[in-house]
Every structure is written in structure tokens, then in C-alpha cells.
Design an enzyme around this catalytic site. Structure first.
Site, PDB file in Angstrom:
ATOM      1  N   PRO A  44       0.770  -0.802   0.208  1.00 59.51           N
ATOM      2  CA  PRO A  44       0.075   0.079  -0.208  1.00 59.51           C
ATOM      3  C   PRO A  44       0.701   1.574   0.341  1.00 59.51           C
ATOM      4  O   PRO A  44       0.109   2.374  -0.519  1.00 59.51           O
ATOM      5  CB  PRO A  44      -0.606  -0.204   1.431  1.00 59.51           C
ATOM      6  CG  PRO A  44      -0.813  -1.984   1.594  1.00 59.51           C
ATOM      7  CD  PRO A  44      -0.030  -1.799   1.097  1.00 59.51           C
ATOM      8  N   GLU A  45       1.624   1.524   0.490  1.00 61.29           N
ATOM      9  CA  GLU A  45       2.755   2.303   0.725  1.00 61.29           C
ATOM     10  C   GLU A  45       3.970   1.774   0.581  1.00 61.29           C
ATOM     11  O   GLU A  45       4.573   0.807   1.464  1.00 61.29           O
ATOM     12  CB  GLU A  45       2.226   3.379   2.163  1.00 61.29           C
ATOM     13  CG  GLU A  45       1.605   4.794   1.758  1.00 61.29           C
ATOM     14  CD  GLU A  45       0.341   3.446   2.622  1.00 61.29           C
ATOM     15  OE1 GLU A  45      -0.928   4.507   2.502  1.00 61.29           O
ATOM     16  OE2 GLU A  45       0.107   2.434   2.891  1.00 61.29           O
ATOM     17  N   THR A  46       4.838   2.903   0.395  1.00 59.93           N
ATOM     18  CA  THR A  46       7.001   2.443   0.255  1.00 59.93           C
ATOM     19  C   THR A  46       6.832   3.887   0.940  1.00 59.93           C
ATOM     20  O   THR A  46       6.548   4.611   0.077  1.00 59.93           O
ATOM     21  CB  THR A  46       7.070   2.131  -1.064  1.00 59.93           C
ATOM     22  OG1 THR A  46       6.428   0.821  -1.284  1.00 59.93           O
ATOM     23  CG2 THR A  46       8.683   2.151  -1.567  1.00 59.93           C
TER      24      THR A  46
END
Length: 297
Positions: A44-46
């Protein structure tokens, strides 16, 4: 080649909680390359570390489709990787993010990092027109009578904006059938990142689900920034028990996706004024990998 880690945040069980990509050395990556790598990792996020210095870490956050100002679970994941890699042993540390300065705190047991806490950006709240309440319910696939009238429905942020929608109970929350195109349109019209549905399960415990198709995330498994915004809002309205000048709460999220996780929140208060929101959780390394830059880069 660029090394990255995949970390499960808000859990100590690999495969549970919320996955985040962590890139410790992104100092020579372009914005385009960071986006390409975030898309490749697919979490979902990095979070990308663009500068690592004593006491301060500059970071940027990307979803698979775009950059965002702040991400709670990726921050917890980064804290674990910094601690495990010997870059952080509990000394004062803060992140420099697009949403502002985010101080971190590390809990350890017998010298082993166990929990990362972040002081999130200041709570901000906006009202949501009553005329949209029915639209929000229908976007969740429920009748508007299933909205809890005794809890706040508003837009709130401690780094990322969400519309928080209270539901009567967890059974209704678990049965939500989101209309993602409609949620995309509503969140865009309200200029927020996600629609964050919540239901009470105890005096200071809540179950939640978070839908963010506007930034390429149909459903976020466990959201630290939205949890902080929600409990900060509840505390500011006197909806949480207070001891001294502190209110605490627990968010359970991810069960509907088979990836349960827990977010702990502490809210510092002065009367009804929120002075600070602290969000904490466990994290566990799941896997590591490398990414090869495309030749076109």
C-alpha cells in the site's frame, strides 16, 4: 540495484497487519524512480529515505500510483528497520516528511526493539455537510440508518485526511460492501485521501476499515495515520476516558482482509484541546529484495 525490505506493521506476525516497503538508501533516486519502485514493490505504501543523518531522517512516501505526504504504518516499519540495522538505538530521532516533522520513540525489551511510536502532525478537523451523510453510507453499501448518531462524522487529519464515518456496530462494519468508484468520487470532492469507517467495540476500543481508491488503495489493511486522526477527534469531543491529561485507545483493523493488526494511540490533552497524538505498534520483517533500475531511467 536498489535494496528494499517488506515489513508488516502493527503486528508481530508475518503476513498480518499492513505491509510497507522500506528503502533505506534512496538518496540518488529520482521521483520517477521512486514511483516505479513503489509500483514494483506493490505494498500500500513504500517509504524512501533520502537523507540519513544523526537524529534526523528525511523521507518520502509513495503508494503504487502516487506520492502522499505521510503514512503511519510505513513509518512504524521504517523505525523497525532502522533499529534492527543499528541506525537507531532509541536516541532522539525525527523524520522530515512533507507533512512536517515527526518525532519517533522506540520501546525495547531485553535490548530487542519491540514497538515504534510516532508523534503525528497536529490534529486538524473539518466538518462534512449533512447532505453528504446518506451518500457516504450508500458508498459503503449500507443504509444511512446504520450510521451511529452519537459519534462524530467528520474529516480529520494527523498527517493524511480521512472522512471518518461511525457505524452502529462491528457486524455492520464487517458487512460493508464498498462502491469504490463512488468512494473515489466522494473523497475527491471532499479533498481527502480515504473513507475510514469505524465502530465501537469497547469503552476505548474501535474496529475500523479504510478505503482509499483515490490513491490506488482499494482497502488499506491497517492505517496508523487514520487511527491517530480518529482517536484525536474522539478525545477532543470527550468521547474517550481521560486519566490526568491523557486518553488512550486501541484500533483493530485488517480482520475483514484476513490480515489483522492493532494500533495503539495516546492523546495528550489540555482540557479538550489536543496537544499531541502518539501512534504506536509492533512490526516484523517479512522479506527482502532488490530492484534493478530500468534502462530508460
Amino acid at each position: 540495484m536498489i535494496a528494499y525490505s517488506e515489513v508488516c506493521a502493527f503486528t508481530n506476525t508475518p503476513g498480518h497487519g499492513n505491509r510497507a516497503g522500506v528503502v533505506l538508501d534512496a538518496s540518488d533516486l529520482s521521483e520517477r524512480e521512486m514511483q516505479q519502485l513503489a509500483t514494483f514493490v506493490g505494498t500500500p505504501e513504500t517509504v524512501f529515505v533520502t537523507r540519513l543523518a544523526p537524529g534526523a531522517v528525511r523521507v518520502r512516501y509513495f503508494t503504487p500510483t502516487q506520492e502522499i505526504e505521510f503514512c503511519g504504518h510505513a513509518t512504524v516499519a521504517l523505525g523497525l528497520i532502522l533499529a534492527q540495522g543499528g541506525h537507531w538505538t532509541g536516541q532522539p530521532l525525527h523524520l522530515e516528511t512533507l507533512a512536517g516533522r515527526v518525532p519517533l520513540r522506540l520501546d525495547s525489551q531485553a535490548g530487542v526493539p519491540s514497538r515504534v511510536w510516532m508523534r503525528q502532525p497536529s490534529l486538524q478537523v473539518r466538518s462534512v455537510p449533512a447532505s453528504l451523510h446518506t451518500d457516504l453510507a450508500e458508498a459503503l453499501g449500507i443504509d444511512s440508518r446504520m450510521i451511529h448518531r452519537g459519534l462524530p462524522l467528520a474529516a480529520a487529519s494527523t498527517g493524511g485526511w480521512s472522512v471518518v464515518v461511525p457505524l452502529l456496530d462491528r457486524l455492520i462494519l464487517d458487512a460493508v460492501e464498498p462502491d469504490l468508484p463512488r468512494i473515489h468520487a466522494l473523497t475527491e470532492a471532499l479533498d481527502v485521501t480515504s473513507l475510514y469507517a469505524y465502530a465501537p467495540v469497547g469503552v476505548n476500543r474501535f474496529a475500523t476499515r479504510d478505503f482509499a481508491p483515490r490513491v490506488g488503495i482499494p482497502e488499506d489493511p491497517v492505517s496508523g495515520s487514520a487511527a491517530g486522526a480518529l482517536l484525536g477527534l474522539l478525545a477532543s469531543q470527550g468521547r474517550l476516558p481521560v486519566r490526568g491529561e491523557r486518553a488512550c485507545g486501541l484500533i483493530a483493523q485488517g480482520h475483514a482482509m484476513g490480515t489483522p493488526g492493532e494500533v495503539e494511540v495516546e492523546v495528550e490533552l489540555q482540557g479538550r484541546d489536543v496537544r499531541a497524538v502518539h501512534v504506536g505498534g509492533e512490526a516484523v520483517l517479512d522479506r527482502e529484495g532488490v530492484w534493478t533500475r530500468p534502462l530508460s531511467s
